[in-house]
Write a protein that holds these residues in place. Sequence first.
Motif, PDB file in Angstrom:
ATOM      1  N   LEU A 148     -73.494 120.022  81.023  1.00 40.61           N
ATOM      2  CA  LEU A 148     -73.442 121.402  80.977  1.00 40.61           C
ATOM      3  C   LEU A 148     -74.929 121.894  81.229  1.00 40.61           C
ATOM      4  O   LEU A 148     -75.135 122.963  82.045  1.00 40.61           O
ATOM      5  CB  LEU A 148     -73.179 121.765  79.828  1.00 40.61           C
ATOM      6  CG  LEU A 148     -73.143 123.242  79.229  1.00 40.61           C
ATOM      7  CD1 LEU A 148     -72.153 124.120  80.318  1.00 40.61           C
ATOM      8  CD2 LEU A 148     -72.683 123.547  77.787  1.00 40.61           C
ATOM      9  N   PHE A 149     -75.941 121.038  80.542  1.00 43.49           N
ATOM     10  CA  PHE A 149     -77.230 121.541  80.719  1.00 43.49           C
ATOM     11  C   PHE A 149     -78.110 121.550  81.971  1.00 43.49           C
ATOM     12  O   PHE A 149     -78.489 122.387  82.780  1.00 43.49           O
ATOM     13  CB  PHE A 149     -78.190 120.543  79.691  1.00 43.49           C
ATOM     14  CG  PHE A 149     -79.587 120.948  79.691  1.00 43.49           C
ATOM     15  CD1 PHE A 149     -80.258 122.091  79.053  1.00 43.49           C
ATOM     16  CD2 PHE A 149     -80.557 120.280  80.588  1.00 43.49           C
ATOM     17  CE1 PHE A 149     -81.641 122.403  79.504  1.00 43.49           C
ATOM     18  CE2 PHE A 149     -82.057 120.436  80.433  1.00 43.49           C
ATOM     19  CZ  PHE A 149     -82.365 121.562  80.061  1.00 43.49           C
ATOM     20  N   PHE A 150     -77.675 120.085  82.747  1.00 42.58           N
ATOM     21  CA  PHE A 150     -78.380 119.807  83.979  1.00 42.58           C
ATOM     22  C   PHE A 150     -77.655 120.591  85.127  1.00 42.58           C
ATOM     23  O   PHE A 150     -78.151 120.932  86.065  1.00 42.58           O
ATOM     24  CB  PHE A 150     -78.452 118.299  84.346  1.00 42.58           C
ATOM     25  CG  PHE A 150     -79.472 117.497  83.314  1.00 42.58           C
ATOM     26  CD1 PHE A 150     -80.764 117.969  83.588  1.00 42.58           C
ATOM     27  CD2 PHE A 150     -79.042 116.781  82.451  1.00 42.58           C
ATOM     28  CE1 PHE A 150     -81.640 117.282  82.757  1.00 42.58           C
ATOM     29  CE2 PHE A 150     -80.107 116.195  81.559  1.00 42.58           C
ATOM     30  CZ  PHE A 150     -81.572 116.496  81.711  1.00 42.58           C
ATOM     31  N   GLY A 151     -76.388 120.726  84.900  1.00 46.81           N
ATOM     32  CA  GLY A 151     -75.538 121.611  85.919  1.00 46.81           C
ATOM     33  C   GLY A 151     -75.853 122.957  85.959  1.00 46.81           C
ATOM     34  O   GLY A 151     -75.953 123.286  87.027  1.00 46.81           O
ATOM     35  N   THR A 152     -76.174 123.374  84.909  1.00 53.26           N
ATOM     36  CA  THR A 152     -76.653 124.880  84.887  1.00 53.26           C
ATOM     37  C   THR A 152     -78.065 124.939  85.698  1.00 53.26           C
ATOM     38  O   THR A 152     -78.239 125.841  86.316  1.00 53.26           O
ATOM     39  CB  THR A 152     -76.640 125.565  83.520  1.00 53.26           C
ATOM     40  OG1 THR A 152     -75.482 125.260  82.896  1.00 53.26           O
ATOM     41  CG2 THR A 152     -77.208 126.952  83.415  1.00 53.26           C
ATOM     42  N   ALA A 153     -78.934 123.919  85.130  1.00 53.99           N
ATOM     43  CA  ALA A 153     -80.277 124.013  85.824  1.00 53.99           C
ATOM     44  C   ALA A 153     -80.185 123.992  87.452  1.00 53.99           C
ATOM     45  O   ALA A 153     -80.988 124.597  88.033  1.00 53.99           O
ATOM     46  CB  ALA A 153     -81.205 123.120  84.971  1.00 53.99           C
ATOM     47  N   THR A 154     -79.280 123.074  87.527  1.00 56.29           N
ATOM     48  CA  THR A 154     -79.215 122.473  89.149  1.00 56.29           C
ATOM     49  C   THR A 154     -78.536 123.808  89.904  1.00 56.29           C
ATOM     50  O   THR A 154     -79.274 124.275  90.873  1.00 56.29           O
ATOM     51  CB  THR A 154     -78.193 121.418  89.330  1.00 56.29           C
ATOM     52  OG1 THR A 154     -78.904 120.487  88.724  1.00 56.29           O
ATOM     53  CG2 THR A 154     -78.156 121.055  90.831  1.00 56.29           C
ATOM     54  N   VAL A 155     -77.919 124.419  89.258  1.00 58.94           N
ATOM     55  CA  VAL A 155     -77.303 125.693  90.055  1.00 58.94           C
ATOM     56  C   VAL A 155     -78.071 126.977  90.085  1.00 58.94           C
ATOM     57  O   VAL A 155     -78.173 127.407  91.178  1.00 58.94           O
ATOM     58  CB  VAL A 155     -75.709 126.288  89.146  1.00 58.94           C
ATOM     59  CG1 VAL A 155     -75.222 127.480  89.804  1.00 58.94           C
ATOM     60  CG2 VAL A 155     -74.673 125.241  89.465  1.00 58.94           C
ATOM     61  N   THR A 156     -78.798 126.945  89.007  1.00 58.14           N
ATOM     62  CA  THR A 156     -79.913 127.907  89.003  1.00 58.14           C
ATOM     63  C   THR A 156     -80.989 127.573  90.133  1.00 58.14           C
ATOM     64  O   THR A 156     -81.557 128.262  91.154  1.00 58.14           O
ATOM     65  CB  THR A 156     -80.594 127.894  87.721  1.00 58.14           C
ATOM     66  OG1 THR A 156     -79.666 128.351  86.674  1.00 58.14           O
ATOM     67  CG2 THR A 156     -81.644 128.834  87.922  1.00 58.14           C
ATOM     68  N   ALA A 157     -81.264 126.239  90.207  1.00 57.20           N
ATOM     69  CA  ALA A 157     -82.292 125.993  91.342  1.00 57.20           C
ATOM     70  C   ALA A 157     -81.979 126.117  92.620  1.00 57.20           C
ATOM     71  O   ALA A 157     -82.366 126.565  93.935  1.00 57.20           O
ATOM     72  CB  ALA A 157     -82.881 124.502  91.170  1.00 57.20           C
ATOM     73  N   LEU A 158     -80.384 125.771  92.919  1.00 55.75           N
ATOM     74  CA  LEU A 158     -79.854 126.064  94.398  1.00 55.75           C
ATOM     75  C   LEU A 158     -79.916 127.277  94.675  1.00 55.75           C
ATOM     76  O   LEU A 158     -80.101 127.775  95.745  1.00 55.75           O
ATOM     77  CB  LEU A 158     -78.668 125.223  94.302  1.00 55.75           C
ATOM     78  CG  LEU A 158     -78.492 123.726  94.330  1.00 55.75           C
ATOM     79  CD1 LEU A 158     -77.088 123.107  94.143  1.00 55.75           C
ATOM     80  CD2 LEU A 158     -79.221 123.009  95.318  1.00 55.75           C
ATOM     81  N   PHE A 159     -79.409 128.119  93.612  1.00 55.72           N
ATOM     82  CA  PHE A 159     -79.364 129.646  93.765  1.00 55.72           C
ATOM     83  C   PHE A 159     -80.818 130.037  94.266  1.00 55.72           C
ATOM     84  O   PHE A 159     -80.748 130.922  95.321  1.00 55.72           O
ATOM     85  CB  PHE A 159     -78.777 130.357  92.607  1.00 55.72           C
ATOM     86  CG  PHE A 159     -78.632 131.871  92.715  1.00 55.72           C
ATOM     87  CD1 PHE A 159     -77.929 132.361  93.509  1.00 55.72           C
ATOM     88  CD2 PHE A 159     -80.103 132.673  92.037  1.00 55.72           C
ATOM     89  CE1 PHE A 159     -77.818 133.987  93.557  1.00 55.72           C
ATOM     90  CE2 PHE A 159     -80.004 134.157  92.203  1.00 55.72           C
ATOM     91  CZ  PHE A 159     -78.893 134.802  92.925  1.00 55.72           C
ATOM     92  N   ARG A 160     -81.918 129.859  93.639  1.00 54.31           N
ATOM     93  CA  ARG A 160     -83.171 130.414  93.949  1.00 54.31           C
ATOM     94  C   ARG A 160     -83.376 129.673  95.410  1.00 54.31           C
ATOM     95  O   ARG A 160     -84.065 130.312  96.030  1.00 54.31           O
ATOM     96  CB  ARG A 160     -84.182 129.602  92.873  1.00 54.31           C
ATOM     97  CG  ARG A 160     -84.536 130.555  91.514  1.00 54.31           C
ATOM     98  CD  ARG A 160     -85.399 131.722  92.144  1.00 54.31           C
ATOM     99  NE  ARG A 160     -84.381 132.778  91.973  1.00 54.31           N
ATOM    100  CZ  ARG A 160     -84.465 133.872  92.817  1.00 54.31           C
ATOM    101  NH1 ARG A 160     -85.387 134.210  93.819  1.00 54.31           N
ATOM    102  NH2 ARG A 160     -83.356 134.841  92.690  1.00 54.31           N
ATOM    103  N   LEU A 161     -83.133 128.535  95.744  1.00 53.56           N
ATOM    104  CA  LEU A 161     -83.391 128.021  96.878  1.00 53.56           C
ATOM    105  C   LEU A 161     -82.586 128.671  98.223  1.00 53.56           C
ATOM    106  O   LEU A 161     -83.290 128.835  99.057  1.00 53.56           O
ATOM    107  CB  LEU A 161     -83.089 126.428  96.925  1.00 53.56           C
ATOM    108  CG  LEU A 161     -83.519 125.580  98.043  1.00 53.56           C
ATOM    109  CD1 LEU A 161     -84.887 125.505  98.366  1.00 53.56           C
ATOM    110  CD2 LEU A 161     -83.123 124.373  98.093  1.00 53.56           C
TER     111      LEU A 161
END
Length: 168
Positions: A55-68
């Motif tokens: 949940l934690f790392f998945g959310t952070a990953t989705v946010t980083a991919l969205f920004r990218l």
Amino acid sequence: MTTQPFEIHAPRLRTLLLAGVGVAMTALSVLPLWLAWQGEVESFVMLPIGLVGILFFGTATVTALFRLLSPKPVLRVDAAGIHVWRYPLLRWEEFAYADAAASAREVFLVLHTVDDDAYRARMVWYRRLWARGNAALIDGAVYLSQRLLPGTAMDLAERINSARKAIV
């Protein structure tokens, strides 16, 4: 009087690196779940650890991919006001000044408003709670980590303050 609008985009290499680390950490968070499924470890301990990690790392990953992948800037300054990617438009009549502040060994670009409570009232409820929590650490209404900025927070604060003087 008007000024040229400007946009600030998140540094692509840093965002790509964060997305890569996020993918790796999310994948590693699957390991406790897999070990529990195989019966190698006690599931009542490893299942929550794996789920929280995903949940934690998945959310952070989705946010980083969205920004990218997003063409939208992290910050845009134009005649209407200051647009920050996760906050409502900060109109020039609401804006007081910008500066840089440090908290927990991190530097932030901080935008101050004339009335913080009125500005926060326009935020989504969870963003409002986050902003109130941040206000206990740093005075201001909008916070952007210097890590999201291509230059220093202080240089960008001076640029925003200059734009305000040119517009208002």
